[in-house]
Design a protein around this motif. Structure first.
Motif, PDB file in Angstrom:
ATOM      1  N   PRO A  92      -9.690  -3.880 -11.157  1.00 15.66           N
ATOM      2  CA  PRO A  92      -8.278  -3.680 -10.813  1.00 15.66           C
ATOM      3  C   PRO A  92      -7.358  -3.891 -12.024  1.00 15.66           C
ATOM      4  CG  PRO A  92      -9.350  -5.294  -9.356  1.00 15.66           C
ATOM      5  CD  PRO A  92     -10.219  -5.118 -10.558  1.00 15.66           C
ATOM      6  N   ASP A  93      -6.369  -3.038 -12.124  1.00 14.30           N
ATOM      7  CA  ASP A  93      -5.265  -3.286 -13.060  1.00 14.30           C
ATOM      8  C   ASP A  93      -4.203  -4.118 -12.357  1.00 14.30           C
ATOM      9  OD1 ASP A  93      -6.158  -1.589 -15.336  1.00 14.30           O
ATOM     10  OD2 ASP A  93      -5.973   0.003 -13.835  1.00 14.30           O
ATOM     11  N   ILE A  94      -4.109  -3.915 -11.046  1.00 14.85           N
ATOM     12  CA  ILE A  94      -3.184  -4.674 -10.204  1.00 14.85           C
ATOM     13  C   ILE A  94      -3.970  -5.161  -8.994  1.00 14.85           C
ATOM     14  CG2 ILE A  94      -1.104  -4.548  -8.761  1.00 14.85           C
ATOM     15  CD1 ILE A  94      -0.231  -2.163 -10.579  1.00 14.85           C
ATOM     16  N   LEU A  95      -3.897  -6.450  -8.730  1.00 15.26           N
ATOM     17  CA  LEU A  95      -4.550  -7.000  -7.545  1.00 15.26           C
ATOM     18  C   LEU A  95      -3.484  -7.512  -6.594  1.00 15.26           C
ATOM     19  CD1 LEU A  95      -6.994  -7.891  -5.896  1.00 15.26           C
ATOM     20  CD2 LEU A  95      -7.042 -10.016  -7.241  1.00 15.26           C
TER      21      LEU A  95
ATOM     22  N   ILE B 192       7.003  -5.491   0.168  1.00 13.30           N
ATOM     23  CA  ILE B 192       7.542  -4.189  -0.236  1.00 13.30           C
ATOM     24  C   ILE B 192       8.428  -4.371  -1.465  1.00 13.30           C
ATOM     25  CG2 ILE B 192       8.977  -2.225   0.451  1.00 13.30           C
ATOM     26  CD1 ILE B 192       8.166  -2.794   3.353  1.00 13.30           C
ATOM     27  N   ASP B 193       9.291  -5.384  -1.419  1.00 16.81           N
ATOM     28  CA  ASP B 193      10.180  -5.668  -2.548  1.00 16.81           C
ATOM     29  C   ASP B 193       9.372  -6.007  -3.798  1.00 16.81           C
ATOM     30  OD1 ASP B 193      13.196  -6.454  -1.161  1.00 16.81           O
ATOM     31  OD2 ASP B 193      11.429  -6.461   0.107  1.00 16.81           O
ATOM     32  N   GLY B 194       8.328  -6.825  -3.617  1.00 15.82           N
ATOM     33  CA  GLY B 194       7.506  -7.211  -4.752  1.00 15.82           C
ATOM     34  C   GLY B 194       6.813  -6.021  -5.379  1.00 15.82           C
ATOM     35  N   ALA B 195       6.282  -5.139  -4.537  1.00 19.40           N
ATOM     36  CA  ALA B 195       5.597  -3.950  -5.052  1.00 19.40           C
ATOM     37  C   ALA B 195       6.570  -3.005  -5.747  1.00 19.40           C
ATOM     38  CB  ALA B 195       4.877  -3.236  -3.906  1.00 19.40           C
ATOM     39  N   LEU B 196       7.757  -2.837  -5.172  1.00 18.55           N
ATOM     40  CA  LEU B 196       8.773  -1.994  -5.830  1.00 18.55           C
ATOM     41  C   LEU B 196       9.178  -2.600  -7.175  1.00 18.55           C
ATOM     42  CD1 LEU B 196      11.007  -1.039  -2.768  1.00 18.55           C
ATOM     43  CD2 LEU B 196       9.686   0.546  -4.195  1.00 18.55           C
TER      44      LEU B 196
ATOM     45  N   GLY C   9       0.697   7.798 -10.297  1.00 16.27           N
ATOM     46  CA  GLY C   9       0.132   6.981 -11.368  1.00 16.27           C
ATOM     47  C   GLY C   9      -0.656   5.772 -10.897  1.00 16.27           C
ATOM     48  N   PHE C  10      -0.861   5.654  -9.576  1.00 14.35           N
ATOM     49  CA  PHE C  10      -1.611   4.523  -9.049  1.00 14.35           C
ATOM     50  C   PHE C  10      -2.764   5.005  -8.176  1.00 14.35           C
ATOM     51  CE2 PHE C  10       2.710   2.859  -9.718  1.00 14.35           C
ATOM     52  CZ  PHE C  10       2.428   1.770 -10.534  1.00 14.35           C
ATOM     53  N   ASN C  11      -3.913   4.404  -8.365  1.00 12.29           N
ATOM     54  CA  ASN C  11      -5.093   4.671  -7.552  1.00 12.29           C
ATOM     55  C   ASN C  11      -5.302   3.463  -6.642  1.00 12.29           C
ATOM     56  OD1 ASN C  11      -7.648   5.684  -6.651  1.00 12.29           O
ATOM     57  ND2 ASN C  11      -8.662   4.355  -8.145  1.00 12.29           N
TER      58      ASN C  11
ATOM     59  N   SER D 262       0.837  -1.205   0.000  1.00 16.44           N
ATOM     60  CA  SER D 262       0.000   0.000   0.000  1.00 16.44           C
ATOM     61  C   SER D 262       0.869   1.250   0.000  1.00 16.44           C
ATOM     62  CB  SER D 262      -0.912   0.022   1.238  1.00 16.44           C
ATOM     63  OG  SER D 262      -1.807  -1.049   1.244  1.00 16.44           O
ATOM     64  N   GLU D 263       1.894   1.249   0.849  1.00 17.73           N
ATOM     65  CA  GLU D 263       2.800   2.392   0.943  1.00 17.73           C
ATOM     66  C   GLU D 263       3.538   2.611  -0.375  1.00 17.73           C
ATOM     67  OE1 GLU D 263       4.707   5.636   2.606  1.00 17.73           O
ATOM     68  OE2 GLU D 263       3.254   4.397   3.668  1.00 17.73           O
ATOM     69  N   VAL D 264       3.999   1.531  -0.984  1.00 18.35           N
ATOM     70  CA  VAL D 264       4.737   1.648  -2.240  1.00 18.35           C
ATOM     71  C   VAL D 264       3.871   2.265  -3.326  1.00 18.35           C
ATOM     72  CG1 VAL D 264       5.817   0.358  -4.127  1.00 18.35           C
ATOM     73  CG2 VAL D 264       6.319  -0.252  -1.755  1.00 18.35           C
ATOM     74  N   PHE D 265       2.697   1.701  -3.558  1.00 17.75           N
ATOM     75  CA  PHE D 265       1.856   2.187  -4.656  1.00 17.75           C
ATOM     76  C   PHE D 265       1.273   3.572  -4.369  1.00 17.75           C
ATOM     77  CE2 PHE D 265       1.533  -2.493  -5.450  1.00 17.75           C
ATOM     78  CZ  PHE D 265       2.152  -2.479  -6.700  1.00 17.75           C
TER      79      PHE D 265
END
Length: 226
Positions: free
Chosen positions: A84-87, A179-183, A51-53, A43-46
């Motif tokens: 969702p574009d990203i789930l 966090i790593d995955g989201a980054l 560019g992310f909602n 959540s923090e990363v996106f």
């Protein structure tokens, strides 16, 4: 208002609308017993990256309890969640939800159109139940590796791997690995410089951009640093 000013205002409005339209929807599924950092990290990363909602979704809009003491009211239910574009599928106490047929069907339907399906920790079990790990390599929380492998014989569940990128489907190890995955997703979609800027903003000094395993369409490993 003079014509020129009206034209400029209209152009500004159109530009702003275009920027909003280009935002990718990031739905983060939360449930009773969800691990705090599993969903809070991505959540923090996106939310920190332009560019992310970002929004939360659950089975219903009733409040859920994370790790026994944090009450969270989901923004949407499965019934009214924007596409969702990203789930993001965090882990925690996922056992009861793996057997929830409406949820698994919703995950399958989302995967048919989404750019990225990202699991964290035991959230990989939800992807597995939806059939999205079959024929793929994946990873999960260290104590869930063997149970997930038994439940998903058509997949190869890897230990000691921070994340595994199969293209659309990306799985991460436990808790902080989200966090790593989201980054990694940010770097994949918006470039390494943007992801590095987000990591710097978060003061996430641990992040190693090359860490993890990226699988080519052929099934061969494109990059690996465990």
């Amino acid at each position: 208002m003079p014509l020129i000013q009206r034209s400029v205002a209209l152009m500004d409005s159109l530009t702003q609308n275009q920027k909003q339209a280009k935002k990718r929807n990031v739905a983060i599924f939360i449930h009773n017993g969800v691990e705090i950092l599993d969903f809070a990290g991505p959540s923090e990363v996106f939310a920190s990256t332009e560019g992310f909602n970002v929004y939360t979704v659950s089975l219903t809009k009733e409040p859920i309890i994370s790790q026994g003491f944090i009450k969270i009211t989901p923004t949407y239910s499965l019934a009214d969640c924007p596409k969702p574009d990203i789930l993001v599928l965090p882990g925690g106490q996922t056992g009861p939800f793996i057997e929830n047929k409406p949820l698994i069907e919703w995950i399958k339907n989302t995967a048919a159109q989404a750019e990225v399906m990202l699991s964290v920790c035991t959230g990989a079990g939800l992807l597995a139940k939806a059939g999205l790990l079959d024929g793929k390599q994946a990873t999960t929380f260290h104590s869930y590796i063997e149970p997930l492998q038994r439940a998903t014989p058509k997949a190869e569940i890897l230990a000691n791997t921070r994340f595994v990128d199969n293209g659309q489907v990306i799985t991460t190890a436990g808790v902080s690995a989200g966090i790593d995955g989201a980054l990694h997703v940010v770097a994949k979609l918006k470039g390494q410089a943007v992801a590095t800027q987000t990591a710097r903003y978060m003061e996430y000094d641990k992040w190693k951009p090359e860490e993890g395993l990226i699988v080519k369409p052929s099934g061969k490993v494109a990059a690996e640093n465990k």
